[in-house]
Write an enzyme that holds these catalytic residues in place. Structure first.
Site, PDB file in Angstrom:
ATOM      1  N   GLU A   1       3.192 -10.047  -0.539  1.00  0.00           N
ATOM      2  CA  GLU A   1       3.920  -9.759  -1.783  1.00  0.00           C
ATOM      3  C   GLU A   1       3.784 -10.915  -2.771  1.00  0.00           C
ATOM      4  O   GLU A   1       3.674 -10.710  -3.984  1.00  0.00           O
ATOM      5  CB  GLU A   1       5.408  -9.499  -1.502  1.00  0.00           C
ATOM      6  CG  GLU A   1       5.691  -8.313  -0.592  1.00  0.00           C
ATOM      7  CD  GLU A   1       5.673  -6.960  -1.298  1.00  0.00           C
ATOM      8  OE1 GLU A   1       5.375  -6.904  -2.501  1.00  0.00           O
ATOM      9  OE2 GLU A   1       5.949  -5.958  -0.619  1.00  0.00           O
TER      10      GLU A   1
ATOM     11  N   ASP B   1      -1.987   1.651   3.304  1.00  0.00           N
ATOM     12  CA  ASP B   1      -2.502   2.048   1.983  1.00  0.00           C
ATOM     13  C   ASP B   1      -3.567   1.170   1.334  1.00  0.00           C
ATOM     14  O   ASP B   1      -4.715   1.567   1.143  1.00  0.00           O
ATOM     15  CB  ASP B   1      -1.326   2.248   1.010  1.00  0.00           C
ATOM     16  CG  ASP B   1      -0.309   1.098   1.009  1.00  0.00           C
ATOM     17  OD1 ASP B   1      -0.551   0.066   1.650  1.00  0.00           O
ATOM     18  OD2 ASP B   1       0.742   1.250   0.346  1.00  0.00           O
TER      19      ASP B   1
ATOM     20  N   GLU C   1       2.918   4.842  -7.908  1.00  0.00           N
ATOM     21  CA  GLU C   1       1.614   5.323  -7.429  1.00  0.00           C
ATOM     22  C   GLU C   1       1.153   6.623  -8.094  1.00  0.00           C
ATOM     23  O   GLU C   1      -0.037   6.793  -8.358  1.00  0.00           O
ATOM     24  CB  GLU C   1       1.625   5.496  -5.901  1.00  0.00           C
ATOM     25  CG  GLU C   1       1.699   4.178  -5.136  1.00  0.00           C
ATOM     26  CD  GLU C   1       3.079   3.540  -5.148  1.00  0.00           C
ATOM     27  OE1 GLU C   1       4.085   4.257  -5.409  1.00  0.00           O
ATOM     28  OE2 GLU C   1       3.176   2.320  -4.908  1.00  0.00           O
TER      29      GLU C   1
ATOM     30  N   ARG D   1       2.075 -10.104  -6.318  1.00  0.00           N
ATOM     31  CA  ARG D   1       2.979 -10.134  -7.476  1.00  0.00           C
ATOM     32  C   ARG D   1       2.837 -11.424  -8.265  1.00  0.00           C
ATOM     33  O   ARG D   1       2.618 -11.401  -9.484  1.00  0.00           O
ATOM     34  CB  ARG D   1       4.439 -10.014  -7.016  1.00  0.00           C
ATOM     35  CG  ARG D   1       4.765  -8.715  -6.339  1.00  0.00           C
ATOM     36  CD  ARG D   1       6.240  -8.694  -5.924  1.00  0.00           C
ATOM     37  NE  ARG D   1       6.519  -7.566  -5.052  1.00  0.00           N
ATOM     38  CZ  ARG D   1       7.620  -6.803  -5.149  1.00  0.00           C
ATOM     39  NH1 ARG D   1       8.535  -7.048  -6.045  1.00  0.00           N
ATOM     40  NH2 ARG D   1       7.805  -5.803  -4.312  1.00  0.00           N
TER      41      ARG D   1
ATOM     42  N   THR E   1      -3.342  -4.508  -6.651  1.00  0.00           N
ATOM     43  CA  THR E   1      -2.484  -3.428  -6.162  1.00  0.00           C
ATOM     44  C   THR E   1      -1.105  -3.462  -6.803  1.00  0.00           C
ATOM     45  O   THR E   1      -0.325  -2.526  -6.645  1.00  0.00           O
ATOM     46  CB  THR E   1      -2.397  -3.433  -4.626  1.00  0.00           C
ATOM     47  OG1 THR E   1      -1.896  -2.171  -4.191  1.00  0.00           O
ATOM     48  CG2 THR E   1      -1.513  -4.549  -4.130  1.00  0.00           C
TER      49      THR E   1
END
Ligand SMILES: *[C@@H]1O[C@H](CO)[C@@H](O)[C@H](O)[C@H]1NC(C)=O
Ligand SMILES: *[C@@H]1O[C@H](CO)[C@@H](O)[C@H](O)[C@H]1NC(C)=O
Ligand SMILES: *[C@@H]1O[C@H](CO)[C@@H](O)[C@H](O)[C@H]1NC(C)=O
Ligand SMILES: *[C@@H]1O[C@H](CO)[C@@H](O)[C@H](O)[C@H]1NC(C)=O
Length: 635
Positions: A160, A309, A487, A164, A594
């Site tokens: 993360e 994913d 998404e 991010r 992503t």
């Protein structure tokens, strides 16, 4: 964006099909009367019907502006009540930093618990492309004076933090240095470190994150303590890492390598791909847990939802990032797509909706007709992989375009429709976190042996409340929340840009209006002040003309606003309605990480200079019949 959602045993919610259409219509009517839908340039709203020819570019511009306004509202409310904090609870106005136990009203004191930029850095590049100059100036000032990774001593998620914070800084660096007319800084460099600010912070962070990669296999541990650069294994899941987490760091680390000329970042990130590929799983579809110490996969749960994913997403994006030269990643992607078709795709019972299902106990186990909202990144990513970002019109003229490509396009279109249906089927017009589907018994599967086989096409998602397609959607009580996830709009954005079919824009606009109507929170005067994730997409509580009561009620709202609302959901909405043709907005020149951070593609050069693929795929091992996990190796 990945966030894990445990799979609870569930109580089934009774199918509400026959009531839903009527409730949607009644609610739209209510919104209309209360003025919520009266946005500039929008003359009519036609729910349920995809296409409308009446919109000119002016109404798309006004829709884009409506998204920008939602960003401004959310940002300003955050700035007022929680500026600098990592988490924001907009209803209670509480906030906290990562790793801090207590949440409290903003005090401005960080000393015991420093901030990580979790929201500000994540939101920054969206503010840049929206040209919100004064807000960008303020964020940059905060990054310069308050963001210090050497003070962060809590266990941060390696993944993360990479997608991010590192991704956000890298995108800010790319946009601010390459496109100075985006949110231009009026007084650049006054006593400051100038445009090096973002890249300096990014390199410092990447350097600290390298500590997580110090394992026997090179597969990173799931957390990292930034001040000491020490990795920490997951205390749950017996130390196993998520497959997607370990394999969704490469775009960021490779761009850091490119910017700094330091190969270590490249090598560390690349080594993970080699380790994960070593067992050569059949169809290149992987179990969702991997042990960083042994490199062995744990369990046989295979899915493209949480923990699986973005492994697939970063295969094709790694290929695109480095100028389509590292064919190893294209090979892996192609193998995965064939594996997905063969082992995970099926169709719903009543209406032939294409379902991306799960195999929870290996490839020989039964299909589970379950789709996390997270899997809805796939249709857009398939479209991107098909054309590499070009329009379909152009890609179809390529000599390599053929029957397989047309078939993959149908797969993308059908999956997109299934994801859109997750929104259409609920009374709020918002998708739940997870949706189950009614399948045939046994479920149908892709016929890979028949070259003339045609994929079933789905029925129209009509607004008729009795329509059979509604019976295929099965939402369990545990999964009814909506976290404002991106998404589906992410895929709508790719589908629109690539196919040029305006229905994807219309769907996105309809979805955006549902977000406005149901995730907004209000002040005492009934004015919208912010947005929050919600408890239930199925519970439609209407109270008062302004919707205030549900807005304020904690039973309906989750009292949380994730950074990805800024970084992804609003960004993809904005870009869906945007006709700007700058390079930063050109799918053939950039890749989105992503978390929707914008990174440039770059050429690694053909002469084997600094950057080149440093590994080759191993031969597939011969399976020993009957050994544990055998089904994963069988072909
Ligand atoms: C990291 O933080 C811990 C806990 O606050 C502290 O004990 C340690 O000295 C710090 N280490 C460094 C290298 O800053
Ligand atoms: C952004 O806004 C500034 C004024 O604040 C303007 O000068 C600039 O041209 C705008 N940039 C874009 C890309 O619209
Ligand atoms: C696939 O197609 C072949 C050739 O038409 C046919 O013989 C076979 O039964 C089909 N398999 C399935 C699972 O439908
Ligand atoms: C679903 O697809 C099958 C096979 O393509 C077809 O025979 C059937 O009529 C379709 N059903 C619906 C409801 O469209």
């Amino acid at each position: 964006m990945y966030k894990d959602k445990p799979n609870h045993p569930t109580t089934r919610l009774k199918n509400q099909g026959n009531k839903i259409g009527a409730v949607i219509l009644a609610f739209i009517g209510l919104l209309w009367l209360t003025g919520i839908l009266r946005l500039p340039g929008l003359e009519t709203l036609n729910p349920g019907s995809g296409l409308s020819s009446s919109h000119n570019s002016r109404s798309w511009a006004s829709r884009k502006e409506a998204v920008r306004q939602a960003f401004i509202t959310s940002w300003d409310y955050y700035a007022e009540h929680a500026w600098g904090m990592d988490e924001f609870h907009p209803i209670s106005q509480n906030s906290k930093n990562m790793g801090c136990k207590e949440s409290s009203k903003h005090s401005g004191m960080f000393s015991s618990c420093p901030p990580t930029g979790w929201i500000i850095v994540d939101a920054l590049d969206t503010a840049m492309i929206m040209n919100l100059t004064s807000r960008v100036v303020k964020a940059r000032e905060w990054i310069s004076t308050s963001l210090d990774f050497s003070k962060v001593d809590s266990e941060m998620s390696t993944f993360e933090t990479t997608i991010r914070v590192l991704g956000g800084l890298l995108s800010a660096h790319y946009l601010s240095t390459t496109f100075p007319n985006l949110a231009p800084l009026p007084d650049d460099d006054v006593g400051a470190k100038g445009e090096d600010l973002y890249i300096e912070k990014a390199v410092d962070l990447a350097d600290r994150l390298l500590g997580a990669y110090d394992t026997a296999t090179g597969i990173p541990l799931s957390s990292c303590i930034l001040n000491t650069s020490i990795g920490v294994g997951d205390r749950g899941n017996s130390g196993a890492a998520s497959t997607a987490e370990a394999t969704t760091l490469q775009l960021e680390m490779k761009y850091v390598a490119k910017l700094t000329g330091e190969p270590l970042f490249w090598e560390r990130a690349e080594r993970v791909m080699e380790a994960v590929d070593a067992p050569r799983h059949v169809g290149n579809i992987l179990p969702i847990f991997i042990d960083p110490n042994t490199g062995e996969f744990r369990g046989e749960n295979i899915r493209l939802g949480s923990r699986g994913d973005s492994y697939y997403e970063y295969l094709i994006k790694q290929y695109l990032q480095t100028g389509s030269r590292e064919s190893i990643y294209l090979d892996m992607w192609d193998e995965s797509i064939e594996g997905i078709k063969k082992h995970l795709i099926t169709w719903s019972k009543h209406s032939n909706l294409t379902i991306l299902a799960e195999r929870q106990s290996g490839l020989d186990s039964e299909l589970t007709g379950k789709m996390d909202h997270l899997v809805c990144f796939l249709p857009g990513t398939i479209a991107l992989a098909l054309t590499h970002g070009a329009t379909l019109e152009v890609a179809r003229k390529s000599p390599t375009w053929g029957k397989k490509q047309e078939q993959d396009l149908i797969l993308a279109e059908e999956l997109m429709k299934t994801c859109w249906g997750m929104y259409l089927v609920t009374p709020t017009g918002l998708a739940p976190e997870i949706t189950y589907f009614k399948l045939d018994n046994p479920p149908r599967s892709w016929n890979t042996s028949d070259p003339d086989w045609e994929m079933p096409r789905s029925a129209e998602l009509t607004s008729d409340p009795e329509a059979p397609w509604r019976q295929d959607y099965d939402i369990h009580l545990n999964d009814v929340h909506n976290l404002q996830r991106p998404e589906t709009v992410e895929s709508l954005f790719y589908m629109w840009r690539i196919t040029g079919d305006i229905k994807y824009r219309e769907w996105g606009w309809q979805m955006f209006q549902s977000f406005l109507a149901h995730t907004a929170i209000y002040d005492d005067n009934g004015k919208v002040v912010g947005y929050s994730s919600i408890e239930s997409v199925n519970k439609l509580v209407t109270a008062g003309g302004t919707n205030r009561l549900i807005a304020g009620s904690k039973t309906a709202k989750r009292d949380n606003m994730e950074g990805f609302w800024f970084a992804e959901t609003l960004k993809y909405m904005y870009l869906l309605f945007d006709d700007d043709t700058s390079d930063w907005n050109d799918l053939e020149k950039i890749v989105f990480n992503t978390e929707a951070h914008i990174l440039p593609r770059f050429d690694i050069g053909s002469e084997g200079k600094v950057w080149k693929t440093g590994w080759t795929r191993k031969e597939r091992p011969i399976p020993k019949p009957g050994e544990r996990g055998d089904s994963l190796f069988r072909w």
